[in-house]
Design a protein around this motif. Structure first.
Motif, PDB file in Angstrom:
ATOM      1  N   ALA A  28      -1.347  -4.146  -7.630  1.00 11.52           N
ATOM      2  CA  ALA A  28      -2.295  -3.795  -7.114  1.00 11.52           C
ATOM      3  C   ALA A  28      -3.622  -4.049  -7.869  1.00 11.52           C
ATOM      4  O   ALA A  28      -3.514  -4.016  -9.172  1.00 11.52           O
ATOM      5  N   LEU A  44      -6.680   2.430  -0.180  1.00 10.39           N
ATOM      6  CA  LEU A  44      -7.267   1.393  -0.156  1.00 10.39           C
ATOM      7  C   LEU A  44      -8.709   1.381   0.187  1.00 10.39           C
ATOM      8  O   LEU A  44      -9.053   1.873   1.262  1.00 10.39           O
ATOM      9  N   VAL A  50      -6.968  -0.428  -4.799  1.00  9.74           N
ATOM     10  CA  VAL A  50      -6.496   0.852  -5.116  1.00  9.74           C
ATOM     11  C   VAL A  50      -7.411   1.880  -5.355  1.00  9.74           C
ATOM     12  O   VAL A  50      -7.940   1.536  -6.305  1.00  9.74           O
TER      13      VAL A  50
END
Length: 122
Positions: A28, A44, A50
């Motif tokens: 991520a 998100l 993230v």
């Protein structure tokens, strides 16, 4: 001298999918201005990066962060999240300071929809 024991992934992650490259996990991009610790529930942002789960009305929990990373203003980072099919110990997760119990419950429901379910602490 005071010694503080850091939590480790095995404190909150009971089981995950076995197989090549840990199929429960995803790489991520960490959003700007974030400090994420091992076991932090994440969501998100609009860019798909993230961030710490904050409990906003339209926010959905997207996984649990593995490891630690801090990003500065204007800088993103790299990280890993448990994004699917795992069993976690809810009592050992890390939440945004001040996040109400109802918001935590909603986040756990979001995670359950991703097949990230809770088990009781040993």
């Amino acid at each position: 001298m005071t010694v503080t024991q850091k939590g480790v992934t095995s404190d909150w992650l009971a089981t995950e999918l076995d197989g090549n490259h840990r199929p429960s996990r995803e790489n991520a991009i960490v959003a700007v201005s974030q400090t994420l610790v091992d076991g932090a529930v994440v969501s998100l942002n609009a860019s798909g990066h993230v961030q710490v789960f904050g409990g906003a009305v339209d926010e959905k929990a997207a996984g649990v962060f593995v490891g630690e990373v801090a990003t500065g203003a204007g800088a993103t980072g790299k990280g890993v999240i448990v994004a699917r099919t795992a069993k976690i110990v809810a009592e050992k997760l890390t939440w945004k300071s001040g996040l109400a119990g109802a918001k935590q419950t909603a986040a756990l429901a979001d995670l359950a929809a991703l097949h990230i379910t809770t088990v009781r602490s040993a």
